[in-house]
Motif scaffolding. Structure first.
Motif, PDB file in Angstrom:
ATOM      1  N   THR B 141       0.825  -1.203   0.000  1.00 20.96           N
ATOM      2  CA  THR B 141       0.000   0.000   0.000  1.00 20.96           C
ATOM      3  C   THR B 141       0.865   1.262   0.000  1.00 20.96           C
ATOM      4  O   THR B 141       0.447   2.280  -0.529  1.00 20.96           O
ATOM      5  CB  THR B 141      -0.948   0.027   1.211  1.00 20.96           C
ATOM      6  N   SER B 258      -1.366   4.118   4.676  1.00 15.76           N
ATOM      7  CA  SER B 258      -1.417   2.662   4.799  1.00 15.76           C
ATOM      8  C   SER B 258      -1.894   2.318   6.193  1.00 15.76           C
ATOM      9  O   SER B 258      -1.439   2.920   7.159  1.00 15.76           O
ATOM     10  CB  SER B 258      -0.025   2.069   4.612  1.00 15.76           C
ATOM     11  N   LEU B 298      -5.670   0.705   2.297  1.00 12.23           N
ATOM     12  CA  LEU B 298      -5.460   2.142   2.217  1.00 12.23           C
ATOM     13  C   LEU B 298      -6.388   2.852   3.198  1.00 12.23           C
ATOM     14  O   LEU B 298      -7.538   2.449   3.374  1.00 12.23           O
ATOM     15  CB  LEU B 298      -5.726   2.626   0.796  1.00 12.23           C
ATOM     16  N   GLU B 317      -4.425   0.017  -6.442  1.00 15.93           N
ATOM     17  CA  GLU B 317      -4.831  -0.889  -5.375  1.00 15.93           C
ATOM     18  C   GLU B 317      -5.364  -2.197  -5.970  1.00 15.93           C
ATOM     19  O   GLU B 317      -4.994  -3.292  -5.536  1.00 15.93           O
ATOM     20  CB  GLU B 317      -5.919  -0.187  -4.541  1.00 15.93           C
TER      21      GLU B 317
END
Lengths: 303, 369
Positions: B141, B258, B298, B317
């Protein structure tokens, strides 16, 4: 510019220590060592943060911090002045008391934010190239901190109350003979010291870190106590010492931000080593400056 | 109930308690009724590493309402941790989560003495028969977060405040810079090491020194994360988060971040241990999972994340999740230009955990010793 940034950062990160150190100067000048300064800073930091979070007024926060620092110092004062216990032991106990109490009471403030002490640009002065940014672009407590050393020096050496304070620290019986209660002077001095340490803690969280976490001072109070001894109990040198400490802390981070590599272990060490080195040089040959009653705390062997 | 039956009941109670104490887990407790211990190195509401682990423990509590969950905060990474674990075991714990990197050695020692207790250590590189380690590849992330930073920056200078130079922190910095470069080849990341997991005073100064260099997006790898986010916000810079969502401290400058999602993993681990399947499971070794498994995710977007940024980050992502994209797909060059990961290669998390370099585009050096 590197020098300008470092000097600005020096003042920024030296201020909390500066307050605690000046507080310790007052206490030790009366003949009481307060190793509880770290605890007073912490409890002051929490009180300042909590009061500001609840009232949205940093001014109330600072007042609360001074009160909390003084209150914790009062515990130390009672134990060592009235009950005549060992100053070093009591001071350490007070630090751990402050650490623990602040940790427990502070749990709910870890996830809060406060209205910070804002930076105030001083008109005209802040426009001076170089010095303007270094000296005149800070929060009010930092300005007050700059004045604190000289003011305390004037108090100690140019006022009657300062004389009584020093007399109590040098030879309590003399102060007593002149009709002043050493115990009362010491109570006031220790509490004033605690109040200043508390304000230092509040400055740390309200102007600088903007947040409270457990043990937020990470030993700055102990640094302050050591500074006072190496500064020969002189408020002007204590100011210098606090700034050297702040500068050493800042310069390594400023260097890194410019891509210079420094060992993290050296990083941890530098502020302490550099501060000790500079103060050792600054106070060469003045080991005997310790107030008489402070020498007594360490016994004859150390005197 | 008359007096006699009361005393019988008391006696019975005592006998049961004694039996419970005497059986150090040999008669594995009933499913769902296990006693589970969690150790945190800091405060559980630190807006950081410990809070993330604490949220995991809450998920365990929710999934096993009859389980007893013991918790200890501020457990130092010393013999004190052994003492805390011994106490938990004497209180009936059969599963222990020492959640700090430095809790590993104390846990190894205690594990040797209590072969029937299962230890699940967070972040460790060593394992024992009854001790497995788990961690998340949060650099996944951080790559996407780096993209957000790379798109958002106007000065092309990003700042990263790191505690210590260890593989986990270096991987995050590297992934962040690689993400930023992938959308903005001019983006450079300056690193400052503080030498401390949580010293807010030093954090503030580190952030200030980076902001003095016209850095306009901050990232960090610290245990407590508020100070840096707030310092950036105050000086009008943007920030990305780490460990947990701290967006409420940056109403203007928050991009994304993150964060950990330990809950499902913890619940699954407890289930596996209770079923007696620990030794056959991947949890008995070095278990590593990432965005694919939902272990890292995230953080919510903030005001600074424009629609274009959100779109890009979301696409990344998904690509990371499906395996189409990897943060460390070769070629990866270090700062000196040397190829560390050749083109066409994508090392797994075990190989990456030996990382000792910073990638090209990172400004600042790894402190030596």
């Amino acid at each position: 510019m590197f020098v300008e940034d470092v000097l600005t950062a020096t003042i920024r990160s030296g201020t909390p220590v500066l307050y605690a150190a000046q507080g310790e100067v007052i206490a030790e000048r009366s003949g009481v060592i307060n190793l509880g300064t770290e605890g007073c800073m912490l409890i002051g930091a929490l009180a300042g943060f909590a009061a500001t979070a609840n009232t949205q007024s940093p001014i109330i926060g600072v007042v609360a911090a001074a009160g909390a620092g003084a209150a914790l110092a009062l515990v130390h004062a009672f134990v060592v002045i009235t009950r005549r216990a060992n100053q070093l032991a009591s001071g350490l106990a007070v630090t751990f008391l402050g650490l623990g109490v602040a940790a427990i009471l502070g749990r709910h403030y870890v996830d809060q934010s406060v209205h910070p002490l804002n930076q105030v640009r001083i008109p005209l002065l802040s426009d001076i190239p170089f010095l303007g940014n270094v000296l005149f672009h800070h929060d009010v407590l930092t300005y007050a901190g700059m004045a604190l050393g000289p003011l305390l020096w004037l108090f100690l050496y140019r006022t009657r109350w300062g004389l009584i304070l020093r007399a109590t620290g040098e030879q309590a019986s003399v102060a007593f003979a002149y009709g002043h209660s050493p115990a009362r002077v010491r109570y006031l001095a220790v509490m004033a010291g605690g109040a200043l340490a508390g304000i230092g803690g509040a400055q740390l969280v309200l102007a600088y870190t903007l947040s409270w976490v457990e043990n937020v001072t990470v030993g700055r109070g102990f640094v302050a106590v050591a500074l006072v001894i190496f500064a020969g109990w002189d408020p002007l040198k204590a100011t210098l010492g606090a700034w050297v400490f702040g500068g050493a802390l800042a310069v390594q981070l400023q260097l890194q931000a410019r891509g210079v590599s420094i060992s993290p272990f050296l990083l941890q060490m530098t502020p302490y080593v550099l501060t000790l080195a500079i103060l050792a040089v600054a106070s060469r040959g003045r080991a005997q400056r310790a107030p008489g009653e402070i020498r007594a705390v360490f016994g004859k062997a150390a005197a | 109930m008359n007096r006699r039956s009361t005393s019988w009941a008391l006696l019975l109670l005592i006998a049961v308690m004694l039996a419970a104490c005497g059986s150090t887990g040999s008669n594995a407790s009933k499913p769902g009724k296990t006693t589970i211990g969690f150790l945190y190195v800091g405060a559980k509401n630190d807006f950081g590493y410990n809070q993330a682990a604490y949220q995991g423990s809450l998920a365990v509590k929710k999934a096993f309402p009859d389980a007893k969950v013991l918790e200890a905060e501020n457990v130092p990474e010393t013999a004190e941790a052994e003492r805390v674990m011994e106490k938990m075991i004497s209180d009936g714990a059969t599963i222990i989560f020492p959640t700090s990197f430095g809790h590993l050695q104390p846990a190894m020692n205690v594990a040797k003495r209590h072969p029937n207790v299962t230890f699940l250590h967070q972040g460790g590189l060593k394992t024992a028969k009854n001790l497995g380690t788990y961690f998340g590849t949060i650099y996944d992330t951080q790559y996407a977060v780096g993209q957000a930073a790379g798109m958002a920056t106007k000065s092309n200078k990003l700042g990263y405040v790191v505690a210590f130079p260890i593989a986990q922190t270096l991987l995050n910095v590297n992934a962040f810079e690689r993400g930023a470069q992938s959308v903005n080849p001019k983006a450079k990341t300056s690193v400052v090491f503080t030498g401390n997991w949580c010293d807010p005073g030093k954090q503030a100064e580190a952030a200030n020194s980076l902001l003095d260099q016209h850095v306009d997006v901050m990232a960090q790898h610290q245990d407590c994360t508020k100070t840096i986010v707030q310092t950036a916000e105050r000086r009008g810079a943007m920030s990305t988060g780490y460990h947990v969502d701290a967006s409420k401290f940056a109403p203007h400058g928050w991009l994304t971040g993150s964060e950990w999602n330990w809950g499902p993993l913890f619940v699954n681990m407890v289930k596996t241990v209770e079923a007696g399947k620990f030794h056959q499971s991947p949890y008995a070794g070095r278990y590593r999972a990432g965005i694919k498994e939902g272990l890292v995710q995230l953080a919510p977007y903030g005001a600074a994340a424009t629609p274009a940024i959100r779109q890009k980050v979301q696409a990344t992502e998904e690509a990371l999740r499906s395996g189409k994209l990897a943060a460390f797909a070769g070629p990866v060059r270090d700062q000196s230009g040397k190829v560390q990961i050749p083109a066409g290669k994508t090392p797994d998390s075990y190989q990456l955990e030996n990382t000792t370099y910073l990638v090209q585009g990172v400004v600042g050096q790894i402190p030596s010793g």
